[in-house]
Design a protein around this motif. Structure first.
Motif, PDB file in Angstrom:
ATOM      1  N   MET A   1      39.391  40.836  47.020  1.00 38.92           N
ATOM      2  CA  MET A   1      39.601  39.814  46.001  1.00 38.92           C
ATOM      3  C   MET A   1      39.358  40.450  44.626  1.00 38.92           C
ATOM      4  SD  MET A   1      38.046  35.979  45.944  1.00 38.92           S
ATOM      5  CE  MET A   1      38.759  35.658  47.520  1.00 38.92           C
ATOM      6  N   PRO A   2      40.300  40.307  43.702  1.00 39.90           N
ATOM      7  CA  PRO A   2      40.149  40.904  42.376  1.00 39.90           C
ATOM      8  C   PRO A   2      38.949  40.336  41.613  1.00 39.90           C
ATOM      9  CG  PRO A   2      42.426  40.306  42.755  1.00 39.90           C
ATOM     10  CD  PRO A   2      41.617  39.732  43.886  1.00 39.90           C
ATOM     11  N   ASP A   3      38.367  41.177  40.785  1.00 42.03           N
ATOM     12  CA  ASP A   3      37.206  40.809  39.982  1.00 42.03           C
ATOM     13  C   ASP A   3      37.680  40.437  38.575  1.00 42.03           C
ATOM     14  OD1 ASP A   3      34.578  40.546  39.078  1.00 42.03           O
ATOM     15  OD2 ASP A   3      34.453  42.667  38.551  1.00 42.03           O
ATOM     16  N   TYR A   4      37.476  39.189  38.186  1.00 43.58           N
ATOM     17  CA  TYR A   4      37.869  38.704  36.865  1.00 43.58           C
ATOM     18  C   TYR A   4      36.638  38.270  36.088  1.00 43.58           C
ATOM     19  CZ  TYR A   4      42.643  38.338  38.706  1.00 43.58           C
ATOM     20  OH  TYR A   4      43.871  38.597  39.248  1.00 43.58           O
ATOM     21  N   ARG A   5      36.760  38.290  34.755  1.00 48.86           N
ATOM     22  CA  ARG A   5      35.716  37.761  33.886  1.00 48.86           C
ATOM     23  C   ARG A   5      36.390  36.976  32.767  1.00 48.86           C
ATOM     24  NH1 ARG A   5      30.974  38.900  35.494  1.00 48.86           N
ATOM     25  NH2 ARG A   5      29.875  38.121  33.699  1.00 48.86           N
ATOM     26  N   ALA A   6      35.752  35.895  32.389  1.00 48.06           N
ATOM     27  CA  ALA A   6      36.186  35.107  31.231  1.00 48.06           C
ATOM     28  C   ALA A   6      35.158  35.346  30.144  1.00 48.06           C
ATOM     29  CB  ALA A   6      36.267  33.630  31.587  1.00 48.06           C
ATOM     30  N   TYR A   7      35.610  35.815  28.992  1.00 51.06           N
ATOM     31  CA  TYR A   7      34.719  36.093  27.863  1.00 51.06           C
ATOM     32  C   TYR A   7      34.879  34.993  26.823  1.00 51.06           C
ATOM     33  CZ  TYR A   7      33.969  40.682  29.879  1.00 51.06           C
ATOM     34  OH  TYR A   7      33.621  41.699  30.728  1.00 51.06           O
ATOM     35  N   ILE A   8      33.767  34.385  26.455  1.00 49.77           N
ATOM     36  CA  ILE A   8      33.735  33.350  25.434  1.00 49.77           C
ATOM     37  C   ILE A   8      33.667  34.057  24.086  1.00 49.77           C
ATOM     38  CG2 ILE A   8      32.567  31.285  24.599  1.00 49.77           C
ATOM     39  CD1 ILE A   8      33.577  31.255  27.624  1.00 49.77           C
ATOM     40  N   VAL A   9      34.623  33.751  23.198  1.00 49.14           N
ATOM     41  CA  VAL A   9      34.717  34.424  21.905  1.00 49.14           C
ATOM     42  C   VAL A   9      34.129  33.513  20.823  1.00 49.14           C
ATOM     43  CG1 VAL A   9      36.270  35.511  20.253  1.00 49.14           C
ATOM     44  CG2 VAL A   9      36.816  35.581  22.697  1.00 49.14           C
ATOM     45  N   GLY A  10      33.180  34.047  20.078  1.00 54.72           N
ATOM     46  CA  GLY A  10      32.566  33.293  18.985  1.00 54.72           C
ATOM     47  C   GLY A  10      33.474  33.214  17.779  1.00 54.72           C
ATOM     48  N   THR A  11      33.079  32.407  16.811  1.00 56.59           N
ATOM     49  CA  THR A  11      33.879  32.242  15.596  1.00 56.59           C
ATOM     50  C   THR A  11      33.996  33.541  14.800  1.00 56.59           C
ATOM     51  OG1 THR A  11      31.917  31.461  14.410  1.00 56.59           O
ATOM     52  CG2 THR A  11      33.357  29.789  15.382  1.00 56.59           C
ATOM     53  N   ASP A  12      33.073  34.479  15.031  1.00 55.79           N
ATOM     54  CA  ASP A  12      33.128  35.770  14.346  1.00 55.79           C
ATOM     55  C   ASP A  12      34.020  36.782  15.067  1.00 55.79           C
ATOM     56  OD1 ASP A  12      31.593  36.314  16.565  1.00 55.79           O
ATOM     57  OD2 ASP A  12      29.875  37.105  15.456  1.00 55.79           O
ATOM     58  N   GLY A  13      34.620  36.370  16.206  1.00 53.91           N
ATOM     59  CA  GLY A  13      35.511  37.249  16.941  1.00 53.91           C
ATOM     60  C   GLY A  13      34.836  38.115  17.987  1.00 53.91           C
ATOM     61  N   HIS A  14      33.520  38.032  18.087  1.00 53.71           N
ATOM     62  CA  HIS A  14      32.783  38.812  19.078  1.00 53.71           C
ATOM     63  C   HIS A  14      32.511  37.975  20.319  1.00 53.71           C
ATOM     64  CE1 HIS A  14      31.811  41.056  15.351  1.00 53.71           C
ATOM     65  NE2 HIS A  14      31.929  42.091  16.175  1.00 53.71           N
ATOM     66  N   PHE A  15      32.369  38.660  21.446  1.00 52.47           N
ATOM     67  CA  PHE A  15      32.048  37.966  22.685  1.00 52.47           C
ATOM     68  C   PHE A  15      30.635  37.384  22.605  1.00 52.47           C
ATOM     69  CE2 PHE A  15      34.954  41.145  25.036  1.00 52.47           C
ATOM     70  CZ  PHE A  15      36.052  40.361  24.791  1.00 52.47           C
ATOM     71  N   LYS A  16      30.512  36.103  22.953  1.00 52.88           N
ATOM     72  CA  LYS A  16      29.209  35.436  22.973  1.00 52.88           C
ATOM     73  C   LYS A  16      28.596  35.488  24.362  1.00 52.88           C
ATOM     74  CE  LYS A  16      28.814  31.436  21.229  1.00 52.88           C
ATOM     75  NZ  LYS A  16      28.930  30.051  20.805  1.00 52.88           N
ATOM     76  N   SER A  17      29.435  35.310  25.377  1.00 55.36           N
ATOM     77  CA  SER A  17      28.961  35.312  26.756  1.00 55.36           C
ATOM     78  C   SER A  17      30.148  35.556  27.674  1.00 55.36           C
ATOM     79  CB  SER A  17      28.291  33.984  27.099  1.00 55.36           C
ATOM     80  OG  SER A  17      29.208  32.917  26.983  1.00 55.36           O
ATOM     81  N   SER A  18      29.861  35.645  28.971  1.00 51.93           N
ATOM     82  CA  SER A  18      30.938  35.836  29.937  1.00 51.93           C
ATOM     83  C   SER A  18      30.601  35.108  31.232  1.00 51.93           C
ATOM     84  CB  SER A  18      31.173  37.322  30.212  1.00 51.93           C
ATOM     85  OG  SER A  18      30.069  37.877  30.896  1.00 51.93           O
ATOM     86  N   GLU A  19      31.645  34.834  31.977  1.00 50.84           N
ATOM     87  CA  GLU A  19      31.516  34.165  33.273  1.00 50.84           C
ATOM     88  C   GLU A  19      32.339  34.944  34.297  1.00 50.84           C
ATOM     89  OE1 GLU A  19      29.867  31.302  34.096  1.00 50.84           O
ATOM     90  OE2 GLU A  19      29.123  31.026  32.060  1.00 50.84           O
ATOM     91  N   ALA A  20      31.761  35.204  35.447  1.00 55.41           N
ATOM     92  CA  ALA A  20      32.515  35.827  36.536  1.00 55.41           C
ATOM     93  C   ALA A  20      33.455  34.788  37.121  1.00 55.41           C
ATOM     94  CB  ALA A  20      31.560  36.339  37.605  1.00 55.41           C
ATOM     95  N   ILE A  21      34.646  35.228  37.481  1.00 56.02           N
ATOM     96  CA  ILE A  21      35.640  34.348  38.093  1.00 56.02           C
ATOM     97  C   ILE A  21      36.072  34.962  39.418  1.00 56.02           C
ATOM     98  CG2 ILE A  21      37.967  33.398  37.899  1.00 56.02           C
ATOM     99  CD1 ILE A  21      37.615  33.330  34.892  1.00 56.02           C
ATOM    100  N   ILE A  22      36.015  34.159  40.462  1.00 52.63           N
ATOM    101  CA  ILE A  22      36.496  34.578  41.769  1.00 52.63           C
ATOM    102  C   ILE A  22      37.870  33.935  41.963  1.00 52.63           C
ATOM    103  CG2 ILE A  22      36.077  34.553  44.254  1.00 52.63           C
ATOM    104  CD1 ILE A  22      33.974  36.088  42.618  1.00 52.63           C
TER     105      ILE A  22
END
Length: 58
Positions: A1-22
């Motif tokens: 199963m492929p490994d995915y991640r969703a990155y939450i982008v802040g208003t400054d354009g930088h990643f704030k956090s991430s979530e693993a997605i199956i």
């Protein structure tokens, strides 16, 4: 199963956090990540491959 991640982008354009997605494929990963769009953009990645950017709605 492929490994995915969703990155939450802040208003400054930088990643704030991430979530693993199956998910079995890109389409399913994007559908799951769409639920994370809440006032901020979300980038979906599979390892070092950017799948898409999901922009937030103002």
């Amino acid at each position: 199963m492929p490994d995915y991640r969703a990155y939450i982008v802040g208003t400054d354009g930088h990643f704030k956090s991430s979530e693993a997605i199956i998910a079995d494929d890109d389409e399913k990963a994007v559908k799951i990540a769409q639920k994370l769009v809440d006032g901020h953009d979300v980038e979906v990645w599979q390892l070092d491959r950017k799948i898409t950017v999901l922009p937030h709605k103002e």
